[in-house]
Design a protein around this motif. Structure first.
Motif, mmCIF file in Angstrom:
data_model
loop_
_atom_site.group_PDB
_atom_site.id
_atom_site.type_symbol
_atom_site.label_atom_id
_atom_site.label_comp_id
_atom_site.label_asym_id
_atom_site.label_seq_id
_atom_site.Cartn_x
_atom_site.Cartn_y
_atom_site.Cartn_z
ATOM 1 N N VAL A 19 -12.588 6.434 10.713
ATOM 2 C CA VAL A 19 -12.044 5.433 11.623
ATOM 3 C C VAL A 19 -12.402 4.027 11.145
ATOM 4 O O VAL A 19 -11.540 3.138 11.085
ATOM 5 N N VAL A 20 -13.643 3.821 10.775
ATOM 6 C CA VAL A 20 -14.085 2.503 10.316
ATOM 7 C C VAL A 20 -13.350 2.121 9.032
ATOM 8 O O VAL A 20 -12.840 0.992 8.902
ATOM 9 N N ASN A 21 -13.268 3.038 8.093
ATOM 10 C CA ASN A 21 -12.591 2.756 6.825
ATOM 11 C C ASN A 21 -11.105 2.459 7.056
ATOM 12 O O ASN A 21 -10.560 1.513 6.477
ATOM 13 N N THR A 22 -10.445 3.247 7.883
ATOM 14 C CA THR A 22 -9.017 3.038 8.151
ATOM 15 C C THR A 22 -8.798 1.716 8.873
ATOM 16 O O THR A 22 -7.873 0.964 8.530
ATOM 17 N N TYR A 23 -9.634 1.402 9.842
ATOM 18 C CA TYR A 23 -9.533 0.134 10.553
ATOM 19 C C TYR A 23 -9.671 -1.033 9.566
ATOM 20 O O TYR A 23 -8.867 -1.971 9.575
ATOM 21 N N ASN A 24 -10.685 -0.959 8.710
ATOM 22 C CA ASN A 24 -10.899 -2.030 7.729
ATOM 23 C C ASN A 24 -9.725 -2.149 6.763
ATOM 24 O O ASN A 24 -9.352 -3.258 6.369
ATOM 25 N N THR A 25 -9.127 -1.041 6.394
ATOM 26 C CA THR A 25 -7.952 -1.063 5.535
ATOM 27 C C THR A 25 -6.804 -1.792 6.220
ATOM 28 O O THR A 25 -6.110 -2.608 5.593
ATOM 29 N N PHE A 26 -6.586 -1.503 7.494
ATOM 30 C CA PHE A 26 -5.516 -2.188 8.239
ATOM 31 C C PHE A 26 -5.776 -3.688 8.338
ATOM 32 O O PHE A 26 -4.857 -4.492 8.198
ATOM 33 N N VAL A 27 -7.007 -4.061 8.573
ATOM 34 C CA VAL A 27 -7.346 -5.483 8.656
ATOM 35 C C VAL A 27 -7.066 -6.162 7.316
ATOM 36 O O VAL A 27 -6.462 -7.240 7.272
ATOM 37 N N LYS A 28 -7.462 -5.526 6.223
ATOM 38 C CA LYS A 28 -7.210 -6.096 4.892
ATOM 39 C C LYS A 28 -5.714 -6.229 4.636
ATOM 40 O O LYS A 28 -5.249 -7.261 4.138
ATOM 41 N N LEU A 29 -4.955 -5.192 4.954
ATOM 42 C CA LEU A 29 -3.506 -5.236 4.730
ATOM 43 C C LEU A 29 -2.834 -6.292 5.604
ATOM 44 O O LEU A 29 -1.954 -7.023 5.143
ATOM 45 N N ARG A 30 -3.246 -6.367 6.866
ATOM 46 C CA ARG A 30 -2.672 -7.378 7.759
ATOM 47 C C ARG A 30 -2.977 -8.787 7.240
ATOM 48 O O ARG A 30 -2.113 -9.668 7.252
ATOM 49 N N ASN A 31 -4.191 -8.986 6.744
ATOM 50 C CA ASN A 31 -4.553 -10.289 6.183
ATOM 51 C C ASN A 31 -3.784 -10.587 4.897
ATOM 52 O O ASN A 31 -3.436 -11.739 4.640
#
Length: 188
Positions: A19-31
């Protein structure tokens, strides 16, 4: 502790890490999406800054630029309104409208004012404008690639569950409208 408890703790830790890794991936992609949009805006600003210089150069030769200038003013207003609203689709439409005005100006100058082609200032401005248009096209393509990557990650299972839990919204592609795909007709 029993083996069952350790296995349960291990599964919970793995799920939490996922969950943490996927969340961080989404944040990076959104940025990255936001960053790439900012890169497009840098080039659009450059284009908006170049056009008045080009028009001033052409004014010395052209007498029929009123309609073209009005198109630029309309496109700029459309873009600024869409930007204030954060509406990528409207910004893309304004960009297409603006591009049509540039094509009309270039074609009008080529057809009606061949002596202007020899003017060094005009040549330099046209070169810069062409380079800017190429950069905008490249940035649009790169932006759309980043949006595709983000949207795919957001929609693919099981990361779609995490995207839904944390309310990651779909990003819009930078698309042109049908009118901007047609040949520009210049009439005086």
């Amino acid at each position: 502790m029993s083996l069952g408890v350790w296995i349960t703790i291990g599964v919970i830790v793995l799920i939490a890490l996922y969950v943490v890794n996927t969340y961080n991936t989404f944040v990076k992609l959104r940025n990255r999406v936001k960053d790439q949009w900012a890169q497009i805006e840098v080039q659009l600003k450059r284009r908006f800054d170049l056009i008045p210089n080009l028009v001033e150069t052409v004014k010395g030769y052209a007498t029929h630029e009123k309609d073209i200038l009005e198109k630029f003013a309309q496109a700029r207003t459309m873009y600024q309104t869409a930007r204030a609203d954060g509406d990528v689709e409207k910004m893309a439409k304004a960009n297409s409208f603006f591009g049509g005005g540039i094509n009309a100006l270039v074609n009008a100058v080529k057809e009606q004012y061949p002596q202007l082609q020899a003017n060094q200032n005009f040549q330099n401005l046209m070169k810069e404008l062409k380079e800017t248009e190429d950069k905008i096209a490249y940035q649009r393509q790169f932006y759309n690639d980043v949006v595709l990557s983000y949207n795919n990650s957001r929609e693919l299972f099981p990361s779609s569950i995490i995207a839904g839990m944390f309310n990651f919204k779909e990003e819009k592609f930078f698309e042109t409208d049908e009118a901007s795909r047609e040949n520009v007709q210049v009439k005086f």
